[in-house]
Scaffold this motif. Sequence first.
Motif, PDB file in Angstrom:
ATOM      1  N   PRO A 202       0.809  -1.235   0.000  1.00 43.26           N
ATOM      2  CA  PRO A 202       0.000   0.000   0.000  1.00 43.26           C
ATOM      3  C   PRO A 202       0.832   1.269   0.000  1.00 43.26           C
ATOM      4  N   ARG A 203       1.990   1.253   0.649  1.00 42.70           N
ATOM      5  CA  ARG A 203       2.791   2.473   0.735  1.00 42.70           C
ATOM      6  C   ARG A 203       3.331   2.908  -0.625  1.00 42.70           C
ATOM      7  N   LEU A 204       3.318   1.986  -1.621  1.00 37.66           N
ATOM      8  CA  LEU A 204       3.821   2.333  -2.958  1.00 37.66           C
ATOM      9  C   LEU A 204       2.744   2.928  -3.852  1.00 37.66           C
ATOM     10  N   ARG A 205       1.533   3.022  -3.342  1.00 41.80           N
ATOM     11  CA  ARG A 205       0.407   3.447  -4.183  1.00 41.80           C
ATOM     12  C   ARG A 205       0.670   4.789  -4.872  1.00 41.80           C
ATOM     13  N   ASP A 206       0.890   5.842  -4.094  1.00 41.42           N
ATOM     14  CA  ASP A 206       1.022   7.178  -4.689  1.00 41.42           C
ATOM     15  C   ASP A 206       2.232   7.303  -5.605  1.00 41.42           C
ATOM     16  N   PRO A 207       3.446   6.886  -5.156  1.00 37.84           N
ATOM     17  CA  PRO A 207       4.586   7.009  -6.082  1.00 37.84           C
ATOM     18  C   PRO A 207       4.430   6.146  -7.336  1.00 37.84           C
ATOM     19  N   LEU A 208       3.787   4.982  -7.205  1.00 41.42           N
ATOM     20  CA  LEU A 208       3.620   4.118  -8.375  1.00 41.42           C
ATOM     21  C   LEU A 208       2.626   4.732  -9.359  1.00 41.42           C
ATOM     22  N   VAL A 209       1.528   5.284  -8.853  1.00 44.83           N
ATOM     23  CA  VAL A 209       0.556   5.926  -9.741  1.00 44.83           C
ATOM     24  C   VAL A 209       1.207   7.104 -10.469  1.00 44.83           C
ATOM     25  N   LYS A 210       2.012   7.897  -9.760  1.00 47.16           N
ATOM     26  CA  LYS A 210       2.701   9.023 -10.406  1.00 47.16           C
ATOM     27  C   LYS A 210       3.668   8.539 -11.485  1.00 47.16           C
ATOM     28  N   HIS A 211       4.379   7.454 -11.193  1.00 46.52           N
ATOM     29  CA  HIS A 211       5.319   6.908 -12.173  1.00 46.52           C
ATOM     30  C   HIS A 211       4.580   6.393 -13.409  1.00 46.52           C
ATOM     31  N   LEU A 212       3.458   5.717 -13.198  1.00 48.58           N
ATOM     32  CA  LEU A 212       2.685   5.206 -14.335  1.00 48.58           C
ATOM     33  C   LEU A 212       2.115   6.347 -15.166  1.00 48.58           C
ATOM     34  N   ALA A 213       1.657   7.401 -14.492  1.00 44.45           N
ATOM     35  CA  ALA A 213       1.130   8.555 -15.226  1.00 44.45           C
ATOM     36  C   ALA A 213       2.223   9.211 -16.064  1.00 44.45           C
ATOM     37  N   ARG A 214       3.432   9.265 -15.520  1.00 37.31           N
ATOM     38  CA  ARG A 214       4.547   9.848 -16.276  1.00 37.31           C
ATOM     39  C   ARG A 214       4.887   8.985 -17.488  1.00 37.31           C
ATOM     40  N   LEU A 215       4.883   7.672 -17.312  1.00 36.37           N
ATOM     41  CA  LEU A 215       5.136   6.777 -18.446  1.00 36.37           C
ATOM     42  C   LEU A 215       4.054   6.924 -19.519  1.00 36.37           C
ATOM     43  N   ALA A 216       2.792   7.076 -19.081  1.00 34.38           N
ATOM     44  CA  ALA A 216       1.699   7.223 -20.038  1.00 34.38           C
ATOM     45  C   ALA A 216       1.841   8.490 -20.858  1.00 34.38           C
ATOM     46  N   ASP A 217       2.413   9.551 -20.264  1.00 33.36           N
ATOM     47  CA  ASP A 217       2.634  10.797 -21.008  1.00 33.36           C
ATOM     48  C   ASP A 217       3.793  10.673 -21.987  1.00 33.36           C
ATOM     49  N   GLU A 218       4.800   9.881 -21.633  1.00 28.63           N
ATOM     50  CA  GLU A 218       6.022   9.812 -22.430  1.00 28.63           C
ATOM     51  C   GLU A 218       5.971   8.750 -23.522  1.00 28.63           C
ATOM     52  N   LEU A 219       5.174   7.707 -23.356  1.00 35.05           N
ATOM     53  CA  LEU A 219       5.185   6.570 -24.274  1.00 35.05           C
ATOM     54  C   LEU A 219       3.859   6.456 -25.011  1.00 35.05           C
ATOM     55  N   ASP A 220       3.924   5.867 -26.219  1.00 34.52           N
ATOM     56  CA  ASP A 220       2.661   5.580 -26.886  1.00 34.52           C
ATOM     57  C   ASP A 220       2.052   4.324 -26.276  1.00 34.52           C
ATOM     58  N   GLU A 221       0.860   3.955 -26.723  1.00 33.84           N
ATOM     59  CA  GLU A 221       0.124   2.859 -26.091  1.00 33.84           C
ATOM     60  C   GLU A 221       0.886   1.541 -26.134  1.00 33.84           C
ATOM     61  N   ASP A 222       1.485   1.220 -27.288  1.00 31.31           N
ATOM     62  CA  ASP A 222       2.204  -0.055 -27.408  1.00 31.31           C
ATOM     63  C   ASP A 222       3.446  -0.071 -26.532  1.00 31.31           C
ATOM     64  N   GLU A 223       4.183   1.048 -26.503  1.00 31.38           N
ATOM     65  CA  GLU A 223       5.383   1.116 -25.673  1.00 31.38           C
ATOM     66  C   GLU A 223       5.030   1.031 -24.192  1.00 31.38           C
ATOM     67  N   LEU A 224       3.907   1.631 -23.828  1.00 33.55           N
ATOM     68  CA  LEU A 224       3.480   1.594 -22.429  1.00 33.55           C
ATOM     69  C   LEU A 224       3.160   0.162 -22.008  1.00 33.55           C
ATOM     70  N   ARG A 225       2.429  -0.565 -22.843  1.00 34.86           N
ATOM     71  CA  ARG A 225       2.087  -1.950 -22.503  1.00 34.86           C
ATOM     72  C   ARG A 225       3.344  -2.789 -22.321  1.00 34.86           C
ATOM     73  N   GLU A 226       4.336  -2.558 -23.139  1.00 34.99           N
ATOM     74  CA  GLU A 226       5.578  -3.332 -23.040  1.00 34.99           C
ATOM     75  C   GLU A 226       6.348  -2.990 -21.770  1.00 34.99           C
ATOM     76  N   ALA A 227       6.220  -1.756 -21.296  1.00 33.10           N
ATOM     77  CA  ALA A 227       6.988  -1.323 -20.120  1.00 33.10           C
ATOM     78  C   ALA A 227       6.316  -1.689 -18.807  1.00 33.10           C
ATOM     79  N   LEU A 228       4.988  -1.897 -18.817  1.00 28.54           N
ATOM     80  CA  LEU A 228       4.258  -2.001 -17.560  1.00 28.54           C
ATOM     81  C   LEU A 228       4.623  -3.221 -16.728  1.00 28.54           C
TER      82      LEU A 228
END
Length: 818
Positions: A202-228
């Motif tokens: 649970p303690r990773l919730r906020d930093p992980l959501v922020k990291h995923l949001a940053r990846l979603a802004d930087e990568l296209d859909e296919d690249e994001l799926r590969e990185a997740l």
Amino acid sequence: MAKVGRNEPCPCGSGRKYKKCCLTSGSGGGAPYTAADRQAALQKLLRSIHPDDLDRAREMFWGKHSPLRTQWTDAALLDMAECAFQFWLLFDERSAGLTLAEEVLEGDGDLCDLRGLPVLRHGERRYLEMARRSSMRLYEVIGVAPGASLTLRDLLHGGEVRVRERAGSRCVHTWDLVAARVVQKGASGEPEIDGGIFPIQPRLRDPLVKHLARLADELDEDELREALVPVFLDAWIGPGLPALVNYDGDTLILTQVHFDVLDEGKLVAALDRARDITRDGEERVWSWVGSGAQRKEAVSRAFLRIEGGRLKVQTNSRERGEAAKALVERLAGASVKYRVTEHQDLEQAMLAQARDGGGEIAVVPPEALRQAAVQMLQQHYEAWLDEPVPALDGATPRAAAAVDGLRPRVAELIEGLELLYERALAEGSTAFDPTWMWEELALEDLARGRSRKQAAPRLPHEVIAELDADLVEVAADIADRARRASGGDPTRALGREELDGDLGLQRLVRASVQEARDDGASAPVAAADGALLASWARILASFEVHLRKVFWVDEGLSWMLGATALDVTGEALRAPFTSFALVFTDRYALGLAERLLAEDPSARLRGRILSVLTVYVTASAAGDERADLRLAFAADARDGGWPELVERDLVVPRDARLAELLGLLSPGDEHDEELATLVASPPLRGLLGLVVNAILYATSADADAVPGDPRGADAPLPRRRRNGAVPPTDGVFRLPGKIDVTSLRQLKRVRRGSSDVQAIRRCMVRGHWRRAGRSWNDARPRWIKPYWRGPSAAAIVEREYRLIGARDADARKSGRTS
């Protein structure tokens, strides 16, 4: 394109009718493929990959965590990671812009046999089509129906989905974080989790959501799926809970250093003379006080105790243990001889003691080891509350709990400890219960899911009324007939044969067994389901016959009864009614129930933090020789599923001493004082003792039952019968316990193991029962509550005890002469 009729051949070329083929892959219809299709499709794709390429991909996927593949001994963890890897490789990882599944489905990489014909069957292709649309995402569990389904909230993209999940729903809890891949239509025809599931702290919730949001802004859909998936693997493995350190910056680990005392007089004199070592009154206990590298004020570095020809030094790090060992050897010289140093693992310490020439290993009961280990963990975390924690910016948890910006972080740490507690319960290992921290740190408003105190918990008979109206109706019919046949006799007890011979119950059980078999259950499993239904029918019918009498046991009273010795004979045990229920919502009772369920690998709620324990008591007329009680322990975790049920028969001869009958231990007793008993389970012994004490209290001269449901207007209304009638009820009471808040807090510390046995013996007088004198008009037993004595307890014995104690003494004196 012309619309295809339901009965026309499917345009995909399968040869099947459209209504039984591709029509079902849309929003309606049933399952698009079978479980066999799924397994075959995955195996065919994996076999198409060269083994060397598979190994290289696996190394790339694991990255910096690759060494763990050879270090982990838990096959389940390796299987979980391998499943996620395979789905990542087949459906996420891209080569020349396509995944392997896309290559096969689009024809460029179609799998063919030696004749050049497609290897994939229609159902297998359908599975790949469905799976290719999925991706691993971060979800919060917002609903659990154990053995049936999970309701998940997507934390990055939003939205909720209810997935059919049997195995996972038994080990995932409300408010958990999970990384999972959801296939929108599985072999069941409903959304399913496929391709692995990673529990996230649970303690990773906020930093992980922020990291995923940053990846979603930087990568296209296919690249994001590969990185997740690699991101979630890293979060799942993670660094664990933040490193806990003391004021010297040392990693916290409970450490005990043991010495043989060769000359006790010289040792005592040396410790009394030493600077920075102070003695605790006349006791042979000393504190080593010094400065901490991260704190200006003096800190307790270690505690030293002489008993039984041994000197034991207890501290909270390896470094302090070594320093304390060197200090004792310098001060005491030849008056002591070093034996062994323990670092939390008691069994390994005993082995080391024997290996280093300490002689034979003492035979210690497993429960004694468990209690000692839990006590060490409890003392460790009691100290942790006042030690700086890096995750809290160097603040202590106690200090951080008073700072608005840090309170959520403290709550996340406690939630992490709760996860460890539930995991230990599920594994049957030593489990430390951290739920007391919410109250201790005044963070109860931040407690979620597991530990939130429910203002109006529903009782098992109320839960079942919503889950199975047919069962409740059958039980009510049995009760109606029994009341009419007995003319409302309040002592009437339903016999087992009478219940099992009811035709309505027999039909209900047969239907339940058949339904389970139709759902794919084996014959033994289906029979067990039917037997459980019959057990609930007996409990509910007896409860209905005697008009649903309920005693709510206050939290303070439960803690005190748990510290009360059963030093009376069976003659004093007389049930207040033929059938009634006792309700417990305190952590002492719930902790015992959690440990009891942990002993049963098949228990649905094994490894769950419980919210309420209801004990249905049915007394049978057994003459003047004994008392027969049927106890049904019903535990609920507020998860929407059936309460867990454990039934036991308690046969109590009138002349038997209850403590000997149950083999109960009270605070301060030695483990070798345990008496022979047929009740082999320690948590069951504790629950039996608590229930018997509650019955004694309810029928004692001290009982002060308050009429009314403590839930007030929040209590659920009784479910009406099918004929419109409201189920009758005759008596809901609250059993209060009078004890001042400070003393109750100290008692909780004792019961959860944070105080050692010596402290209990010095300060605590156990509660006990006093039989009425021959000249007393009221022959009911009197309850002498547990209380604290001695100079060391003066700070916690408050005015209420001094005044009430005097009044009670006067009242008892006047009672003898009245």
